[in-house]
Design a protein around this motif. Structure first.
Motif, PDB file in Angstrom:
ATOM      1  N   GLU A  12       0.624  -1.087   0.041  1.00  0.00           N
ATOM      2  CA  GLU A  12      -0.062   0.132   0.014  1.00  0.00           C
ATOM      3  C   GLU A  12       0.787   1.132  -0.054  1.00  0.00           C
ATOM      4  OE1 GLU A  12      -3.502   2.161   2.876  1.00  0.00           O
ATOM      5  OE2 GLU A  12      -2.700   0.130   3.172  1.00  0.00           O
ATOM      6  N   ALA A  13       2.002   1.229   0.704  1.00  0.00           N
ATOM      7  CA  ALA A  13       2.720   2.537   0.821  1.00  0.00           C
ATOM      8  C   ALA A  13       3.607   2.758  -0.574  1.00  0.00           C
ATOM      9  CB  ALA A  13       3.845   2.196   1.831  1.00  0.00           C
ATOM     10  N   TRP A  14       3.928   1.364  -1.198  1.00  0.00           N
ATOM     11  CA  TRP A  14       4.440   1.657  -2.418  1.00  0.00           C
ATOM     12  C   TRP A  14       3.539   2.390  -3.449  1.00  0.00           C
ATOM     13  CZ3 TRP A  14       9.490   2.403  -3.157  1.00  0.00           C
ATOM     14  CH2 TRP A  14      10.434   2.250  -2.184  1.00  0.00           C
ATOM     15  N   ASN A  15       2.425   1.659  -3.429  1.00  0.00           N
ATOM     16  CA  ASN A  15       1.541   2.324  -4.540  1.00  0.00           C
ATOM     17  C   ASN A  15       1.283   3.635  -4.419  1.00  0.00           C
ATOM     18  OD1 ASN A  15       1.055  -0.145  -5.898  1.00  0.00           O
ATOM     19  ND2 ASN A  15      -0.689  -0.897  -4.602  1.00  0.00           N
ATOM     20  N   GLU A  16       1.256   4.338  -2.996  1.00  0.00           N
ATOM     21  CA  GLU A  16       1.034   5.660  -2.622  1.00  0.00           C
ATOM     22  C   GLU A  16       2.246   6.539  -3.301  1.00  0.00           C
ATOM     23  OE1 GLU A  16      -1.135   5.864   1.723  1.00  0.00           O
ATOM     24  OE2 GLU A  16       1.197   6.043   1.543  1.00  0.00           O
ATOM     25  N   VAL A  17       3.523   5.855  -3.188  1.00  0.00           N
ATOM     26  CA  VAL A  17       4.708   6.766  -3.380  1.00  0.00           C
ATOM     27  C   VAL A  17       5.161   6.717  -4.746  1.00  0.00           C
ATOM     28  CG1 VAL A  17       6.685   5.037  -2.984  1.00  0.00           C
ATOM     29  CG2 VAL A  17       6.818   7.593  -2.414  1.00  0.00           C
ATOM     30  N   ASN A  18       4.642   5.664  -5.574  1.00  0.00           N
ATOM     31  CA  ASN A  18       4.910   5.508  -6.956  1.00  0.00           C
ATOM     32  C   ASN A  18       4.602   6.837  -7.905  1.00  0.00           C
ATOM     33  OD1 ASN A  18       6.847   4.063  -8.842  1.00  0.00           O
ATOM     34  ND2 ASN A  18       4.931   4.044  -9.973  1.00  0.00           N
ATOM     35  N   GLY A  83      11.050  -8.585 -14.132  1.00  0.00           N
ATOM     36  CA  GLY A  83      10.832  -8.001 -13.009  1.00  0.00           C
ATOM     37  C   GLY A  83       9.820  -8.292 -12.082  1.00  0.00           C
ATOM     38  N   PHE A  84      10.191  -8.335 -10.907  1.00  0.00           N
ATOM     39  CA  PHE A  84       8.941  -8.692  -9.961  1.00  0.00           C
ATOM     40  C   PHE A  84       9.071  -7.810  -8.919  1.00  0.00           C
ATOM     41  CE2 PHE A  84      10.623 -12.669 -11.533  1.00  0.00           C
ATOM     42  CZ  PHE A  84       9.763 -13.509 -11.834  1.00  0.00           C
ATOM     43  N   ASP A  85       7.889  -7.029  -8.666  1.00  0.00           N
ATOM     44  CA  ASP A  85       7.703  -6.259  -7.645  1.00  0.00           C
ATOM     45  C   ASP A  85       6.074  -6.352  -6.867  1.00  0.00           C
ATOM     46  OD1 ASP A  85       9.209  -3.851  -6.509  1.00  0.00           O
ATOM     47  OD2 ASP A  85       7.238  -3.200  -6.507  1.00  0.00           O
ATOM     48  N   ILE A  86       6.086  -5.816  -5.720  1.00  0.00           N
ATOM     49  CA  ILE A  86       4.665  -5.802  -5.088  1.00  0.00           C
ATOM     50  C   ILE A  86       3.953  -4.725  -5.282  1.00  0.00           C
ATOM     51  CG2 ILE A  86       5.399  -4.596  -3.026  1.00  0.00           C
ATOM     52  CD1 ILE A  86       4.083  -6.789  -1.374  1.00  0.00           C
ATOM     53  N   SER A  87       4.366  -3.592  -5.744  1.00  0.00           N
ATOM     54  CA  SER A  87       3.666  -2.506  -6.206  1.00  0.00           C
ATOM     55  C   SER A  87       3.096  -2.466  -7.423  1.00  0.00           C
ATOM     56  CB  SER A  87       4.495  -1.302  -5.956  1.00  0.00           C
ATOM     57  OG  SER A  87       3.937   0.006  -6.513  1.00  0.00           O
ATOM     58  N   ASP A  88       1.530  -2.412  -7.574  1.00  0.00           N
ATOM     59  CA  ASP A  88       0.579  -2.351  -8.728  1.00  0.00           C
ATOM     60  C   ASP A  88       1.192  -1.337  -9.360  1.00  0.00           C
ATOM     61  OD1 ASP A  88      -1.769  -4.506  -7.480  1.00  0.00           O
ATOM     62  OD2 ASP A  88      -0.661  -3.297  -6.218  1.00  0.00           O
ATOM     63  N   HIS A  89       1.239  -0.175  -8.915  1.00  0.00           N
ATOM     64  CA  HIS A  89       1.531   1.100  -9.565  1.00  0.00           C
ATOM     65  C   HIS A  89       2.736   1.097 -10.385  1.00  0.00           C
ATOM     66  CE1 HIS A  89       1.772   5.412 -10.756  1.00  0.00           C
ATOM     67  NE2 HIS A  89       0.473   5.332 -10.372  1.00  0.00           N
ATOM     68  N   ALA A  90       3.838   0.580  -9.446  1.00  0.00           N
ATOM     69  CA  ALA A  90       5.125   0.338 -10.154  1.00  0.00           C
ATOM     70  C   ALA A  90       5.243  -0.549 -11.489  1.00  0.00           C
ATOM     71  CB  ALA A  90       6.155   0.149  -8.994  1.00  0.00           C
ATOM     72  N   ILE A  91       4.654  -1.622 -11.074  1.00  0.00           N
ATOM     73  CA  ILE A  91       4.696  -2.525 -12.280  1.00  0.00           C
ATOM     74  C   ILE A  91       3.820  -1.956 -13.402  1.00  0.00           C
ATOM     75  CG2 ILE A  91       3.726  -4.686 -12.859  1.00  0.00           C
ATOM     76  CD1 ILE A  91       6.255  -5.029 -11.515  1.00  0.00           C
ATOM     77  N   GLU A  92       2.823  -1.461 -13.225  1.00  0.00           N
ATOM     78  CA  GLU A  92       2.148  -0.542 -14.566  1.00  0.00           C
ATOM     79  C   GLU A  92       2.936   0.261 -15.208  1.00  0.00           C
ATOM     80  OE1 GLU A  92      -0.791  -1.452 -15.986  1.00  0.00           O
ATOM     81  OE2 GLU A  92      -0.596  -3.049 -14.464  1.00  0.00           O
ATOM     82  N   GLU A  93       3.689   1.094 -14.342  1.00  0.00           N
ATOM     83  CA  GLU A  93       4.819   2.070 -15.189  1.00  0.00           C
ATOM     84  C   GLU A  93       5.627   1.225 -15.699  1.00  0.00           C
ATOM     85  OE1 GLU A  93       8.150   5.560 -14.057  1.00  0.00           O
ATOM     86  OE2 GLU A  93       6.989   4.392 -12.226  1.00  0.00           O
ATOM     87  N   ALA A  94       6.390   0.174 -15.150  1.00  0.00           N
ATOM     88  CA  ALA A  94       7.265  -0.807 -15.875  1.00  0.00           C
ATOM     89  C   ALA A  94       6.911  -1.301 -17.075  1.00  0.00           C
ATOM     90  CB  ALA A  94       7.804  -1.930 -14.733  1.00  0.00           C
ATOM     91  N   LYS A  95       5.566  -1.899 -17.049  1.00  0.00           N
ATOM     92  CA  LYS A  95       4.995  -2.449 -18.254  1.00  0.00           C
ATOM     93  C   LYS A  95       4.938  -1.237 -19.596  1.00  0.00           C
ATOM     94  CE  LYS A  95       2.231  -6.135 -16.256  1.00  0.00           C
ATOM     95  NZ  LYS A  95       1.011  -6.495 -16.075  1.00  0.00           N
TER      96      LYS A  95
END
Length: 266
Positions: A12-18, A83-95
């Motif tokens: 949740e915290a990483w989804n907030e900060v991305n 790449g594997f990551d727990i953040s939904d938002h970060a992975i969307e950016e990566a894609k």
């Protein structure tokens, strides 16, 4: 608390900060990665990867954030990247970055503790970079999973902040009096609990979801890697900062500030 309680809070915290990181990032990554050979990796780890050889390798990064380092490894010559990551938002950016760059990279939104057998024995090299290990409550389980992902003879490369820095207070913390003063125990076993944000790009503070990070000694890192079946072949300590928070100590040149560890799966 169990592992999942910690990791879901951190998700949740990483989804907030991305989105905050995207706002403050001075580099437009979607444009930058369209340039052949563009990389966000620093000179030291770039030299290390080129020495080890990237050509023809399938590489993976655990806790990859927005995928910039996976994309960099492929841009430097790796055959493919995951790449594997727990953040939904970060992975969307990566894609999105993978799509605009056209680089052969795949990104998976997943808690690294949940990576399953479909990924076993798939990778020639696994990279773990700055800021990954501190979010992991159980290193033994983590490195056991990392080992299963590697092919026989595959390489593990870690480029991380030196654990000694966890003994020092940051400039915005109440414990800060002197940049070299030891404020915390090297053997701290309880997690750090934070509610003021994790914006290391713009250095802003905000009321954030509760997030948990952990201090790990060098011994705990070495032992977890060894127990996973990975043989450590190289270890080097550096006096340069890669943490984004202790750069003010580089001029002191008194402390190990980062390290590189390389291992090979038996």
């Amino acid at each position: 608390m169990n592992i999942k309680t910690y990791t879901e809070s951190n998700r949740e915290a990483w989804n907030e900060v991305n989105p905050i990181h995207q706002k403050h990032n001075p580099i437009q990554l979607s444009e930058a990665f369209q340039a052949k050979g563009y990389s966000t990796l620093d000179e030291h780890i770039t030299r290390t990867f080129l020495r080890l050889g990237l050509q023809g390798r399938n590489v993976a990064q655990l806790c990859c954030n927005n995928g910039r380092e996976v994309l960099s490894l492929v841009n430097l010559g790796a055959q493919s990247g995951t790449g594997f990551d727990i953040s939904d938002h970060a992975i969307e950016e990566a894609k999105g970055l993978a799509t605009t760059s056209g680089l052969p990279c795949t990104f998976v939104r997943m808690d690294v503790y949940d990576i399953d057998s479909v990924h076993s024995n798939q990778y020639d090299l696994i990279y773990i970079s700055i800021g990954a290990l501190t979010w992991l409550p159980d290193l033994n389980k983590f490195f056991k999973i990392a080992s299963t992902l590697l092919k026989k003879g595959g390489l593990l490369v870690i480029y991380e902040m030196h654990p000694m820095l966890n003994m020092l207070a940051m400039e915005d913390e109440p414990e800060f009096e002197d940049p070299m003063k030891i404020a915390f125990s090297y053997f701290k076993s309880e997690p750090w609990i934070n509610n003021t944000g994790i914006d290391y790009v713009g250095n802003t503070t905000y009321e954030s979801a509760t997030n948990y990070s952990f201090s790990h000694t060098l011994a705990s890192i070495f032992n977890a890697v060894i127990k996973s079946g990975i043989h450590i072949t190289e270890y080097e300590e550096h006096n340069h900062d890669i943490s984004c928070v202790f750069a003010h100590l580089e001029k002191e040149a008194k402390l190990p500030m980062s390290y590189t560890m390389i291992g090979k799966k038996a």
